[in-house]
Enzyme design. Structure first.
Site, PDB file in Angstrom:
ATOM      1  N   THR A  48       0.853  -1.168   0.000  1.00 38.44           N
ATOM      2  CA  THR A  48       0.000   0.000   0.000  1.00 38.44           C
ATOM      3  C   THR A  48       0.898   1.229   0.000  1.00 38.44           C
ATOM      4  O   THR A  48       2.087   1.124  -0.237  1.00 38.44           O
ATOM      5  CB  THR A  48      -0.932  -0.034   1.231  1.00 38.44           C
ATOM      6  OG1 THR A  48      -1.776   1.103   1.202  1.00 38.44           O
ATOM      7  CG2 THR A  48      -0.141  -0.004   2.522  1.00 38.44           C
ATOM      8  N   GLY A  50       0.853  -5.163   4.142  1.00 38.98           N
ATOM      9  CA  GLY A  50      -0.198  -6.095   4.527  1.00 38.98           C
ATOM     10  C   GLY A  50      -0.042  -6.538   5.971  1.00 38.98           C
ATOM     11  O   GLY A  50       0.121  -5.732   6.891  1.00 38.98           O
TER      12      GLY A  50
END
Length: 528
Positions: free
Chosen positions: A350, A433
């Protein structure tokens, strides 16, 4: 001090403002906002908007957001939960009737209503200083006129090429002409530029209501989704009380569940009982303690964490120092535990960013679509890539994280903030994650236990215990691997670099901001 005989990067120091993001174009945008008189909230949103264009495999306006921030250098930490919810029609009975055993990551059922734009709008309205629409201008320009694909981005796209080839809508955008853009190629997302222009003009209402929302719901319904226009119009994030623990005189803060941030706090509580600072920072003995604390903390996470209203234990119980004392007894400093097997942990990527402005407003900001390109579903008329956060739900009716109507799933993305006394000390985050709590503990311990600067900590080789198996980066020294093996750990070379990270440390005594950005990504820390 780093050894200048070896490749690497030094920490960045500045006095008037600092930004650290995972992409140079986003860092540049955030810095310019600060130079133009914007504050840290303004700069964070502008950077997040650029990242939603230039790192679309990791983040986007079809994803979720969590924010921690401190005003004017104080230790008063505010938290915003900008994670979306499942559709109102997403009942457990619905999936049971269909015989669904698992919410698959690439299914439309994994798509929760995006929460990012609502979060950006709300926090900006409360704390921003510049015009909201102006914060989107760089992002709109990159989407419409093009941006060069950077090295890490190309690497990620290449790894997920199979998904892009299998879906017409997303394939047409990210494989124009049927070919994956290479590093240095110019890529455009014109439909996304149109949608961002609408948001710039109309705010959050331009996303959750009207034509954009109608097209998104139309796409999701055509794929078999349960989403409705009411689900989008009703989406609201909320301010929450941070979850915190004290680690050797520093208070470490996280967004509370449905966020997994308390996993890092539990790890720190366990590690606090060991003499970490007496060990070499890059030693098998130190990594062993982290591995064991992580295995215990993740096991607790998977048993108890869910949307806060659904949890069966309290945060006070989970963060109790006395409970950590009991859990710590399971750890031998010389030998790996044998009673914790595979935890099913996954790495994904991300974007995380940190900004501190001249008034020492500090922002810790994370935005994500979860797995690479989220669910793999894209709305052709809006250019929005939908996240797949719903894949974190389970279908066990006795588990607090079981899917249900308008419910938030357990969430992996977690911004961090550290304070000491009445002052903010560090804004930080680690991506990856499930890896994120592990990485955040390493940064906190490096800074507190060993006095490392944030860049040195972020650069350090990483390991990650998925359970009985420990993933290791190629840079972990052979002697460390031998030491861990002798303790009974089973190690495997990680498929890719473990996560990424950014951090800004605030030295109040000297009036200096120190930033670091992960070489595992394309970004940089920069200040003025």
């Amino acid at each position: 001090m780093r050894d200048f005989h070896f490749p690497g990067r030094s920490a960045v120091h500045a006095q008037n403002g600092m930004v650290a993001t995972s992409h140079p174009l986003a860092s540049q945008t955030a810095l310019q906002i600060l130079k133009d008189g914007g504050n840290a909230i303004d700069a964070s949103i502008a950077a997040a908007a650029v990242l939603a264009v230039v790192e679309p495999q990791m983040t986007g306006i079809g994803g979720d957001c969590f924010i921690l921030f401190c005003s004017k250098g104080s230790s008063d930490v505010k938290a915003y939960n900008g994670s979306g919810r499942s559709p109102k029609a997403a009942t457990l009975a619905h999936y049971q009737e269909l015989g669904v055993q698992k919410i698959e990551a690439t299914s439309v059922d994994a798509v929760t209503v995006p929460g990012a734009i609502e979060a950006w709008s709300q926090v900006h309205g409360d704390y921003g200083s510049k015009d909201f629409g102006a914060l989107f201008q760089d992002a709109i320009g990159y989407a419409r006129n093009g941006y060069p694909v950077h090295a890490r981005v190309y690497n990620d796209w290449r790894e997920i090429e199979w998904l892009l080839k299998s879906r017409d809508a997303i394939g047409k955008v990210f494989m124009p002409g049927g070919t994956l853009p290479k590093e240095g190629d110019i890529h455009r997302q014109e439909k996304l530029a149109d949608t961002m222009t609408t948001i710039a003009e109309k705010g959050a209402a331009g996303f959750y209501q009207g034509p954009v929302a109608e097209k998104m719901v139309e796409t999701l319904r055509a794929l078999g989704g349960l989403h409705s226009l009411n689900d989008f119009a009703a989406l609201k994030g909320n301010y929450v009380t941070p979850a915190s623990t004290n680690y050797r005189g520093y208070d470490v803060h996280q967004v509370p569940p449905n966020n997994q941030g308390i996993t890092a706090l539990l790890m720190l509580n366990i590690l606090e009982g060991f003499g970490i600072s007496d060990l070499d920072p890059l030693s098998a003995e130190r990594m062993h303690l982290e591995i064991e604390a992580g295995r215990i903390a993740y096991l607790m996470r998977d048993q108890y964490l869910a949307d806060l209203d659904s949890m069966t234990v309290t945060l006070e119980q989970l963060l109790s120092k006395s409970w950590a004392d009991e859990l710590r007894k399971k750890i031998s400093p010389e030998k790996a535990m044998t009673d914790i097997g595979d935890l099913g942990l996954e790495t994904s990527d991300t974007v995380y960013l940190s900004v501190v402005d001249k008034d020492l407003n500090a922002v810790s900001f994370i935005n994500s679509v979860y797995h690479s390109f989220g669910s793999g579903h894209l709305c052709p008329q809006t250019g929005v890539v939908f996240q797949n956060r719903g894949s974190s739900f389970n279908l066990n009716p006795d588990h607090p994280n079981c899917i249900g109507p308008e419910k938030r799933p357990m969430h992996t993305i977690m911004p961090g903030m550290m304070t000491k006394g009445d002052k903010v000390a560090m804004s930080f985050g680690v991506m990856g994650g499930d890896y994120q709590p592990f990485g955040q503990c390493r940064v906190v311990s490096d800074v507190v236990d060993f006095g490392l600067d944030v860049q040195a900590s972020i650069d350090n080789p990483r390991v990650f215990a998925r359970g009985a198996q420990v993933d290791v980066e190629r840079s972990v020294p052979a002697a460390v691997l031998q030491g861990l093996s002798a303790m009974g750990h089973t190690m495997k070379l990680a498929n890719g670099a473990l996560g990424g990270g950014q951090a800004i440390f605030i030295d109040h005594d000297r009036g200096v901001l120190t930033g670091g950005s992960d070489p595992r990504k394309d970004g940089l820390a920069i200040g003025f």
